[in-house]
Scaffold this motif. Structure first.
Motif, short mmCIF file in Angstrom:
data_model
loop_
_atom_site.label_atom_id
_atom_site.label_comp_id
_atom_site.label_asym_id
_atom_site.label_seq_id
_atom_site.Cartn_x
_atom_site.Cartn_y
_atom_site.Cartn_z
N PHE A 269 -2.48 12.55 -5.11
CA PHE A 269 -3.00 11.77 -3.98
C PHE A 269 -2.29 10.42 -3.90
O PHE A 269 -1.97 9.94 -2.81
N TYR A 270 -2.06 9.83 -5.07
CA TYR A 270 -1.36 8.54 -5.13
C TYR A 270 0.05 8.65 -4.56
O TYR A 270 0.50 7.79 -3.80
N GLN A 271 0.76 9.72 -4.90
CA GLN A 271 2.12 9.90 -4.39
C GLN A 271 2.13 10.18 -2.89
O GLN A 271 3.04 9.73 -2.18
N ARG A 272 1.14 10.90 -2.39
CA ARG A 272 1.05 11.09 -0.95
C ARG A 272 0.78 9.76 -0.25
O ARG A 272 1.31 9.50 0.84
N GLU A 273 -0.05 8.95 -0.86
CA GLU A 273 -0.32 7.63 -0.29
C GLU A 273 0.94 6.78 -0.29
O GLU A 273 1.22 6.05 0.67
N LEU A 274 1.73 6.87 -1.37
CA LEU A 274 2.99 6.15 -1.43
C LEU A 274 3.93 6.59 -0.31
O LEU A 274 4.60 5.76 0.33
N ALA A 275 4.00 7.90 -0.06
CA ALA A 275 4.87 8.41 1.00
C ALA A 275 4.46 7.86 2.36
O ALA A 275 5.30 7.41 3.16
N THR A 276 3.15 7.88 2.64
CA THR A 276 2.66 7.38 3.93
C THR A 276 2.95 5.90 4.09
O THR A 276 3.43 5.46 5.15
N LEU A 277 2.68 5.13 3.03
CA LEU A 277 2.91 3.68 3.11
C LEU A 277 4.39 3.36 3.24
O LEU A 277 4.78 2.48 4.02
N THR A 278 5.23 4.05 2.48
CA THR A 278 6.67 3.78 2.53
C THR A 278 7.24 4.04 3.91
O THR A 278 8.02 3.24 4.44
N ILE A 279 6.85 5.16 4.52
CA ILE A 279 7.34 5.48 5.87
C ILE A 279 6.87 4.44 6.88
O ILE A 279 7.65 3.95 7.71
N GLY A 280 5.58 4.08 6.81
CA GLY A 280 5.05 3.10 7.75
C GLY A 280 5.72 1.74 7.61
O GLY A 280 6.10 1.12 8.61
#
Length: 362
Positions: free
Chosen positions: A10-21
């Motif tokens: 879940f943390y890595q998915r959150e990282l992906a979303t934040l990085t893209i944004g």
């Protein structure tokens, strides 16, 4: 352990979303800034109008390593800070886990981006610099040739010249009734010829070759003019395309930098190498910097993170400039700066791990 693995995913998915944004926002900001700057340069004639969009694309490509590194850094800070803010980290403290346990999932997510940053820094960014430089020079060089249009008075931006040609039968054809006005060192020159032709010499320079004409030269407001009759007169209108020797240092390939290891080339190589190294170090630094205490306030760690990034990037810039000037030996390079940041990261991780154990013991 199973729940912890689920949370890490879940943390890595959150990282992906934040990085893209974050990357999209930063790219929009830098693109808007570059567009304003390029439009200003086009308005003053420093670059051709047709080159604005392509130069914008190439310039944005040059900034991608920095934008990706900064996006990753901010994403890790926001994701872990949210865990502290929502008291999720208290679960890991009570389980005996330290903040260092988050290093591995963070690096697992960051590794593909670091590889991409390395490719951009060593390959794509120099290529973008070369293409942008060549394209810009090509358009500026062709602009004066484009000014030669039949039946119209047209001014060339590269030189103080005004052209008029009554008839023109093509790029390599003949021209008739030619008029050219030039201005150099406050002297006004007027050239008129019955016919002429655009020719290219052995060096690749293009000339307007004129035959059977006159040249008038003098200062406006004064009666003294010089009149010269000529059988043939050659006027340079387009220099040859810039060669490899005109390639800027930041546009050279990595192989060219290492083949000629002078101060400028080694400084540029160290700058490119600093992009992926800095991305890894700043990502690691974001892990302990995300640690926050309720009484310290939510914004304190963000302020410290911003200061850390500015200090590190400024030291890299100063060290790179010293290398190019020969003040910093190439054998030393930027490694002391990287090593200092790594030591700070290890010290902070050790300190935060101790704080976690103390919190868990309470």
């Amino acid at each position: 352990a199973g729940f912890f693995m689920i949370y890490k995913r879940f943390y890595q998915r959150e990282l992906a979303t934040l990085t893209i944004g974050i990357f999209v926002v930063l790219l929009a900001v830098i693109t808007t800034t570059l567009m304003v700057r390029l439009l200003g340069m086009a308005a003053t004639g420093k670059i051709a109008t047709e080159a604005v969009l392509i130069t914008l694309a190439f310039s944005a490509l040059r900034y991608l390593p920095i934008l990706l590194s900064l996006s990753l850094y901010i994403a890790v800070l926001l994701a872990l800070s949210r865990g502290f803010r929502d008291h999720e980290m208290e679960v890991w403290m009570s389980s005996g886990l330290s903040i260092a346990e988050w290093v591995k999932p963070t690096l697992t997510f960051a590794t593909p981006l670091v590889v991409l940053i390395a490719v951009l820094s060593f390959v794509l960014s120099p290529w973008a610099v070369r293409k942008s430089n060549d394209y810009r020079h090509k358009l500026m060089a062709q602009e004066e040739t484009a000014a030669i249009s039949p039946g119209l008075f047209k001014e060339a931006k590269n030189d103080n010249r005004v052209y008029f040609i009554e008839n023109f039968s093509g790029e390599h054809g003949s021209a008739t009734n030619i008029f050219v006005q030039t201005e150099k060192q406050q002297k006004l020159g007027i050239i008129s010829a019955h016919h002429g032709q655009i020719v290219t010499d052995d060096d690749g320079n293009r000339h307007l070759q004129m035959y059977n004409g006159r040249r008038y030269e003098g200062r406006p407001g004064q009666r003294e003019y010089r009149i010269v009759e000529f059988d043939r007169y050659s006027l340079l209108i387009q220099p040859k395309d810039p060669g490899k020797e005109d390639t800027p240092t930041n546009g050279k390939t990595t192989g060219q930098l290492l083949k000629h290891p002078n101060a400028d080339n080694l400084a540029e190589f160290s700058w490119r190498l600093a992009a992926p190294i800095g991305a890894v170090l700043m990502t690691l630094l974001a892990v302990p910097l995300s640690f926050s205490r309720p009484r310290a306030g939510r914004s304190l760690n963000m302020v410290m993170a911003l200061l850390a990034y500015l200090i590190y990037s400024n030291f890299i810039s100063v060290g790179n400039a010293w290398m190019a000037q020969g003040k910093l030996p190439a054998s030393v390079g930027l490694w002391p700066i990287h090593a200092t940041l790594l030591a700070v990261v290890m010290a902070l991780l050790a300190y935060q791990a101790g704080a976690f154990r103390h919190k868990a013991a309470q």
